[in-house]
Motif scaffolding. Structure first.
Motif, mmCIF file in Angstrom:
data_model
loop_
_atom_site.group_PDB
_atom_site.id
_atom_site.type_symbol
_atom_site.label_atom_id
_atom_site.label_comp_id
_atom_site.label_asym_id
_atom_site.label_seq_id
_atom_site.Cartn_x
_atom_site.Cartn_y
_atom_site.Cartn_z
ATOM 1 N N GLU A 194 0.852 -1.182 0.000
ATOM 2 C CA GLU A 194 0.000 0.000 0.000
ATOM 3 C C GLU A 194 0.891 1.236 0.000
ATOM 4 N N ILE A 195 0.652 2.109 -0.951
ATOM 5 C CA ILE A 195 1.392 3.368 -1.055
ATOM 6 C C ILE A 195 0.373 4.491 -1.077
ATOM 7 N N ASP A 196 0.475 5.371 -0.117
ATOM 8 C CA ASP A 196 -0.425 6.525 -0.028
ATOM 9 C C ASP A 196 -1.903 6.100 -0.020
ATOM 10 N N GLY A 197 -2.178 4.944 0.596
ATOM 11 C CA GLY A 197 -3.552 4.472 0.728
ATOM 12 C C GLY A 197 -4.079 3.661 -0.443
ATOM 13 N N TYR A 198 -3.247 3.390 -1.439
ATOM 14 C CA TYR A 198 -3.684 2.648 -2.627
ATOM 15 C C TYR A 198 -2.822 1.393 -2.817
ATOM 16 N N PRO A 199 -3.404 0.315 -3.361
ATOM 17 C CA PRO A 199 -2.625 -0.910 -3.577
ATOM 18 C C PRO A 199 -1.769 -0.820 -4.847
ATOM 19 N N PHE A 200 -0.552 -1.341 -4.733
ATOM 20 C CA PHE A 200 0.372 -1.415 -5.858
ATOM 21 C C PHE A 200 0.925 -2.828 -5.940
ATOM 22 N N LYS A 201 1.035 -3.331 -7.155
ATOM 23 C CA LYS A 201 1.617 -4.645 -7.404
ATOM 24 C C LYS A 201 3.063 -4.427 -7.834
ATOM 25 N N LEU A 202 3.996 -5.103 -7.176
ATOM 26 C CA LEU A 202 5.410 -5.052 -7.529
ATOM 27 C C LEU A 202 5.826 -6.455 -7.934
ATOM 28 N N TYR A 203 6.423 -6.601 -9.104
ATOM 29 C CA TYR A 203 6.766 -7.935 -9.586
ATOM 30 C C TYR A 203 7.980 -7.907 -10.506
ATOM 31 N N SER A 204 8.660 -9.050 -10.565
ATOM 32 C CA SER A 204 9.805 -9.182 -11.461
ATOM 33 C C SER A 204 9.297 -9.288 -12.891
ATOM 34 N N SER A 205 10.018 -8.653 -13.791
ATOM 35 C CA SER A 205 9.637 -8.713 -15.202
ATOM 36 C C SER A 205 9.820 -10.128 -15.720
ATOM 37 N N ASP A 206 8.856 -10.604 -16.501
ATOM 38 C CA ASP A 206 8.983 -11.944 -17.077
ATOM 39 C C ASP A 206 9.717 -11.918 -18.416
ATOM 40 N N GLN A 207 10.249 -10.748 -18.794
ATOM 41 C CA GLN A 207 10.996 -10.639 -20.045
ATOM 42 C C GLN A 207 12.453 -11.068 -19.890
ATOM 43 N N THR A 208 12.855 -11.355 -18.646
ATOM 44 C CA THR A 208 14.217 -11.794 -18.369
ATOM 45 C C THR A 208 14.152 -13.050 -17.518
ATOM 46 N N ASP A 209 15.025 -14.005 -17.792
ATOM 47 C CA ASP A 209 15.120 -15.212 -16.966
ATOM 48 C C ASP A 209 16.044 -14.914 -15.792
ATOM 49 N N PHE A 210 15.466 -14.567 -14.653
ATOM 50 C CA PHE A 210 16.255 -14.218 -13.483
ATOM 51 C C PHE A 210 16.637 -15.460 -12.691
ATOM 52 N N ARG A 211 17.789 -15.378 -12.041
ATOM 53 C CA ARG A 211 18.249 -16.420 -11.130
ATOM 54 C C ARG A 211 17.782 -16.072 -9.721
ATOM 55 N N LYS A 212 17.890 -17.021 -8.828
ATOM 56 C CA LYS A 212 17.377 -16.854 -7.469
ATOM 57 C C LYS A 212 17.968 -15.631 -6.738
ATOM 58 N N PRO A 213 19.298 -15.389 -6.759
ATOM 59 C CA PRO A 213 19.825 -14.223 -6.037
ATOM 60 C C PRO A 213 19.264 -12.893 -6.550
ATOM 61 N N GLN A 214 19.036 -12.799 -7.850
ATOM 62 C CA GLN A 214 18.473 -11.567 -8.413
ATOM 63 C C GLN A 214 17.049 -11.336 -7.902
ATOM 64 N N VAL A 215 16.274 -12.397 -7.859
ATOM 65 C CA VAL A 215 14.889 -12.287 -7.400
ATOM 66 C C VAL A 215 14.841 -12.045 -5.891
ATOM 67 N N GLU A 216 15.792 -12.605 -5.157
ATOM 68 C CA GLU A 216 15.863 -12.319 -3.718
ATOM 69 C C GLU A 216 16.108 -10.839 -3.476
ATOM 70 N N ASP A 217 16.942 -10.204 -4.322
ATOM 71 C CA ASP A 217 17.145 -8.750 -4.215
ATOM 72 C C ASP A 217 15.842 -7.997 -4.470
ATOM 73 N N MET A 218 15.082 -8.427 -5.480
ATOM 74 C CA MET A 218 13.806 -7.776 -5.777
ATOM 75 C C MET A 218 12.820 -7.971 -4.626
ATOM 76 N N MET A 219 12.854 -9.149 -4.017
ATOM 77 C CA MET A 219 11.983 -9.412 -2.874
ATOM 78 C C MET A 219 12.339 -8.478 -1.716
ATOM 79 N N ARG A 220 13.638 -8.259 -1.474
ATOM 80 C CA ARG A 220 14.041 -7.331 -0.408
ATOM 81 C C ARG A 220 13.582 -5.913 -0.730
ATOM 82 N N SER A 221 13.615 -5.545 -2.004
ATOM 83 C CA SER A 221 13.121 -4.219 -2.405
ATOM 84 C C SER A 221 11.643 -4.079 -2.083
ATOM 85 N N ILE A 222 10.869 -5.106 -2.412
ATOM 86 C CA ILE A 222 9.442 -5.083 -2.116
ATOM 87 C C ILE A 222 9.210 -4.991 -0.606
ATOM 88 N N ARG A 223 9.950 -5.795 0.150
ATOM 89 C CA ARG A 223 9.823 -5.769 1.609
ATOM 90 C C ARG A 223 10.194 -4.397 2.189
#
Length: 193
Positions: free
Chosen positions: A156-185
């Motif tokens: 929730e940002i400023d009272g509204y829901p936002f979806k954050l997700y890894s782009s499916d246009q790139t084949d990411f490895r686990k460490p890269q996605v873990e970084d994105m997960m930390r960003s979301i967190r």
């Protein structure tokens, strides 16, 4: 032998009581349950307010081949409802999409699961929480093909829901996605400094 054993037991109890949690990623709450905290020490804060989004997010500092930290690129057209944060050429190192979901109804995570499960991939959920999933995708019957990983979260940002997700246009490895997960967190946990 019994004397040696009797001396070892108190020493073992003392050593285990002084140790604490090795991971450093959890703290005990007042009620005795554990609360997970995320380590952002190798990340920098990106203020998205310059891009029409009133939020701050932690982004990993990724070094290039020459050892310099690679620049962060934010793609957003004015008054659009999608933002993309990229590191590396075309986002091959990090590519997180932020989408305004205020006009949408339903369970965003359940919808994302339906999308990824309706492909040629077998899906295994590494993290499966109500507002955050991290998953591994493998092509059915193709053990020789490396798996790809993805993440999706709702904040929730400023009272509204936002979806954050890894782009499916790139084949990411686990460490890269873990970084994105930390960003979301970082948005979920309100990590601002």
């Amino acid at each position: 032998m019994k004397k040696l054993l009797l001396l070892c037991i108190p020493a073992a109890v003392l050593l285990t009581s002084c140790g604490g949690d090795e991971s450093g990623d959890s703290e005990e709450k007042e009620n005795g349950s554990e609360e997970t905290t995320t380590d952002y020490s190798d990340m920098e804060t990106l203020d998205l307010s310059e891009h029409q989004l009133p939020a701050k997010i932690k982004i990993p500092q990724i070094t290039g081949e020459e050892g310099a930290v690679m620049p962060i690129e934010v793609i957003h057209e004015e008054d659009d409802f999608i933002w993309e944060i990229r590191i590396g050429e075309e986002g091959e190192k990090f590519r997180l999409v932020i989408e305004d979901m205020a006009a949408m109804e339903g369970d965003v995570i359940a919808d994302h699961k339906r999308i990824i499960e309706g492909t040629i991939y077998d899906v295994e959920y590494i993290i499966d929480e109500s507002y955050l999933i991290m998953y591994k995708q493998m092509i059915e019957g193709e053990a020789s093909v490396d798996p790809r990983f993805g993440v999706c979260g709702v904040v929730e940002i400023d009272g509204y829901p936002f979806k954050l997700y890894s782009s499916d246009q790139t084949d990411f490895r686990k460490p890269q996605v873990e970084d994105m997960m930390r960003s979301i967190r970082s948005i979920m946990e309100g990590a601002q400094s």
